[in-house]
Scaffold this motif. Structure first.
Motif, mmCIF file in Angstrom:
data_model
loop_
_atom_site.group_PDB
_atom_site.id
_atom_site.type_symbol
_atom_site.label_atom_id
_atom_site.label_comp_id
_atom_site.label_asym_id
_atom_site.label_seq_id
_atom_site.Cartn_x
_atom_site.Cartn_y
_atom_site.Cartn_z
ATOM 1 N N GLY A 158 28.235 72.486 74.594
ATOM 2 C CA GLY A 158 28.196 72.010 75.970
ATOM 3 C C GLY A 158 29.409 71.156 76.299
ATOM 4 N N GLN A 159 29.941 71.321 77.498
ATOM 5 C CA GLN A 159 31.076 70.504 77.924
ATOM 6 C C GLN A 159 30.724 69.015 77.875
ATOM 7 O OE1 GLN A 159 34.280 71.509 78.666
ATOM 8 N NE2 GLN A 159 34.698 69.306 78.694
ATOM 9 N N GLU A 160 29.461 68.695 78.174
ATOM 10 C CA GLU A 160 29.046 67.294 78.147
ATOM 11 C C GLU A 160 29.088 66.715 76.734
ATOM 12 O OE1 GLU A 160 28.558 65.140 80.588
ATOM 13 O OE2 GLU A 160 29.167 66.731 81.962
ATOM 14 N N SER A 161 28.908 67.554 75.730
ATOM 15 C CA SER A 161 29.002 67.082 74.343
ATOM 16 C C SER A 161 30.427 66.621 74.045
ATOM 17 C CB SER A 161 28.584 68.195 73.377
ATOM 18 O OG SER A 161 27.295 68.674 73.681
ATOM 19 N N LEU A 162 31.404 67.419 74.508
ATOM 20 C CA LEU A 162 32.809 67.029 74.318
ATOM 21 C C LEU A 162 33.148 65.809 75.166
ATOM 22 C CD1 LEU A 162 35.560 67.621 73.007
ATOM 23 C CD2 LEU A 162 36.095 69.018 75.012
ATOM 24 N N PRO A 174 40.984 68.388 73.105
ATOM 25 C CA PRO A 174 40.509 69.553 73.852
ATOM 26 C C PRO A 174 39.443 70.311 73.077
ATOM 27 C CG PRO A 174 42.628 70.041 72.841
ATOM 28 C CD PRO A 174 42.319 68.609 72.513
ATOM 29 N N MET A 175 38.756 71.196 73.777
ATOM 30 C CA MET A 175 37.686 71.991 73.162
ATOM 31 C C MET A 175 38.197 72.898 72.050
ATOM 32 S SD MET A 175 34.382 72.390 73.252
ATOM 33 C CE MET A 175 33.546 72.078 74.822
ATOM 34 N N ASN A 176 39.506 73.241 72.079
ATOM 35 C CA ASN A 176 40.003 74.188 71.070
ATOM 36 C C ASN A 176 39.945 73.632 69.639
ATOM 37 O OD1 ASN A 176 42.291 72.514 70.867
ATOM 38 N ND2 ASN A 176 43.664 73.963 71.877
ATOM 39 N N ARG A 177 39.709 72.334 69.478
ATOM 40 C CA ARG A 177 39.528 71.782 68.130
ATOM 41 C C ARG A 177 38.254 72.326 67.474
ATOM 42 N NH1 ARG A 177 42.269 66.964 66.711
ATOM 43 N NH2 ARG A 177 44.152 66.849 67.988
ATOM 44 N N PHE A 182 31.302 80.093 73.300
ATOM 45 C CA PHE A 182 30.775 79.808 74.628
ATOM 46 C C PHE A 182 30.816 78.305 74.896
ATOM 47 C CE2 PHE A 182 27.715 83.332 73.216
ATOM 48 C CZ PHE A 182 28.550 84.341 73.685
ATOM 49 N N VAL A 183 31.259 77.950 76.100
ATOM 50 C CA VAL A 183 31.163 76.574 76.588
ATOM 51 C C VAL A 183 30.388 76.626 77.897
ATOM 52 C CG1 VAL A 183 32.420 74.501 77.302
ATOM 53 C CG2 VAL A 183 33.396 76.000 75.541
ATOM 54 N N PHE A 184 29.498 75.664 78.099
ATOM 55 C CA PHE A 184 28.729 75.639 79.338
ATOM 56 C C PHE A 184 28.785 74.254 79.972
ATOM 57 C CE2 PHE A 184 25.787 74.298 76.056
ATOM 58 C CZ PHE A 184 25.096 73.244 76.644
ATOM 59 N N THR A 185 28.581 74.221 81.269
ATOM 60 C CA THR A 185 28.480 72.957 81.993
ATOM 61 C C THR A 185 27.022 72.697 82.342
ATOM 62 O OG1 THR A 185 28.883 74.092 84.092
ATOM 63 C CG2 THR A 185 30.798 73.152 82.973
ATOM 64 N N GLY A 186 26.722 71.431 82.601
ATOM 65 C CA GLY A 186 25.371 71.048 82.989
ATOM 66 C C GLY A 186 24.609 70.410 81.849
ATOM 67 N N GLY A 187 23.576 69.651 82.212
ATOM 68 C CA GLY A 187 22.696 69.050 81.217
ATOM 69 C C GLY A 187 23.268 67.795 80.577
ATOM 70 N N GLN A 188 22.564 67.318 79.585
ATOM 71 C CA GLN A 188 22.940 66.123 78.850
ATOM 72 C C GLN A 188 23.825 66.487 77.658
ATOM 73 O OE1 GLN A 188 21.983 62.943 79.869
ATOM 74 N NE2 GLN A 188 21.362 64.167 81.648
ATOM 75 N N PRO A 189 24.586 65.519 77.120
ATOM 76 C CA PRO A 189 25.340 65.794 75.890
ATOM 77 C C PRO A 189 24.423 66.320 74.791
ATOM 78 C CG PRO A 189 25.986 63.672 76.811
ATOM 79 C CD PRO A 189 24.801 64.144 77.611
ATOM 80 N N HIS A 190 24.866 67.342 74.128
ATOM 81 C CA HIS A 190 24.154 67.971 73.006
ATOM 82 C C HIS A 190 22.825 68.600 73.412
ATOM 83 C CE1 HIS A 190 27.292 66.341 70.534
ATOM 84 N NE2 HIS A 190 27.057 65.148 71.026
ATOM 85 N N ALA A 191 22.746 69.008 74.668
ATOM 86 C CA ALA A 191 21.561 69.757 75.115
ATOM 87 C C ALA A 191 21.360 70.990 74.254
ATOM 88 C CB ALA A 191 21.719 70.161 76.582
ATOM 89 N N GLU A 192 22.459 71.581 73.789
ATOM 90 C CA GLU A 192 22.378 72.812 72.974
ATOM 91 C C GLU A 192 21.594 72.594 71.675
ATOM 92 O OE1 GLU A 192 26.592 71.054 72.296
ATOM 93 O OE2 GLU A 192 25.144 71.236 73.939
ATOM 94 N N ASP A 193 21.537 71.327 71.208
ATOM 95 C CA ASP A 193 20.767 71.034 69.989
ATOM 96 C C ASP A 193 19.279 71.273 70.187
ATOM 97 O OD1 ASP A 193 23.146 70.210 68.943
ATOM 98 O OD2 ASP A 193 22.609 68.094 68.745
#
Length: 270
Positions: A158-162, A174-177, A182-193
């Protein structure tokens, strides 16, 4: 209800070299089309990675209609074209972590180019359709297969995680590290967890396990220079069982096309 939107899609045709941003991508059995179907190996067939050879970050790949173009970011040598339809070369037994499988050398001349570019022997191999590399059965759901990726067909962040990580760093990264697909917007940091299953477009994805991060995240992808960050800071708040976690590894069910702007619909949380 939170809305999650697919904001970036990336593939990394040659494992551990520069990635490519796409507007849309085809989801296939092993992962995204052309994602980590090629790999550089040493004389024993062991995979080469930025983890040990940071200079690999300086080789960038471009996707063209008839093949791949590889160039050195500091223009130290002529770009290299790798056609998709080249005749398969010699069979090579290759090793990725604990997996051993059969690949084919692309071309001995191409091997010479990479050997010169990296200052060490580097053979380019391709994964033929006949090779079936299984996802770790501990985390697989239906005997899924994977390309030359570390272990799973996809990685989502998630973009919010970064954004949260960068708020803790003196110098944002940057995200390339982190080399996501897939990168997504929305939600809280680490929503993907918190996700178990979700869809992008018509395709169903399932979280296999969190992604443990390594020193590759500390390499500047434009310069090849390694520092302590962001792993040092991530370790202060993302350590689980002595591993630093960032992003979710995924397996999937189905094939088709996804594109930036697609919604991620969460079906089940953990």
């Amino acid at each position: 209800m939170e809305e999650y939107i697919l904001s970036s899609i990336y593939i990394y045709p040659i494992k551990s070299l520069g990635g490519i941003s796409l507007q849309q991508a085809q989801v296939q059995e092993r992962g995204l089309k052309n994602d980590r179907r090629w790999m550089l190996v040493d004389e024993e067939g062991n995979f080469l990675s930025q983890r040990k050879f940071a200079q690999m970050a300086l080789l960038q790949v471009q996707l063209q209609e008839e093949g791949l173009m590889v160039y050195h970011k500091q223009e130290l040598l002529e770009p290299l074209f790798i056609p998709f339809n080249s005749s398969p070369g010699i069979e090579v037994k290759v090793t990725i972590w604990d997996d051993t499988c059969i690949a084919r050398e692309v071309d001995s001349k191409i091997t010479k180019w990479f050997t010169k570019a990296l200052g060490m022997f580097a053979r380019l191999v391709h994964m033929p359709e006949s090779t079936r590399r299984q996802v770790d059965p501990t985390y697989a759901f239906d005997s899924e297969v994977v390309s030359f990726a570390d272990a799973y067909p996809f990685l989502v962040i998630g973009q919010e995680s970064l954004n949260l990580l960068n708020s803790k760093l003196e110098k944002p990264v940057p995200m390339n590290r982190f080399r996501p697909n897939f990168v997504f917007t929305g939600g809280q940091p680490h929503a993907e967890d918190t996700w178990n299953t979700f869809t992008i477009g018509e395709i169903k994805f399932r979280a296999a396990k969190p992604c443990a991060r390594c020193v590759l995240t500390t390499i500047d992808q434009n310069t090849g220079i390694k520092t302590a960050e962001p792993l040092k800071t991530l370790a202060t708040y993302r350590t689980q069982n002595n591993k630093v976690m960032f992003g979710q590894n995924l397996v999937h069910d189905g094939e088709g096309v996804i594109e930036i702007g697609d919604k991620l619909n969460v079906l089940q949380c953990k």
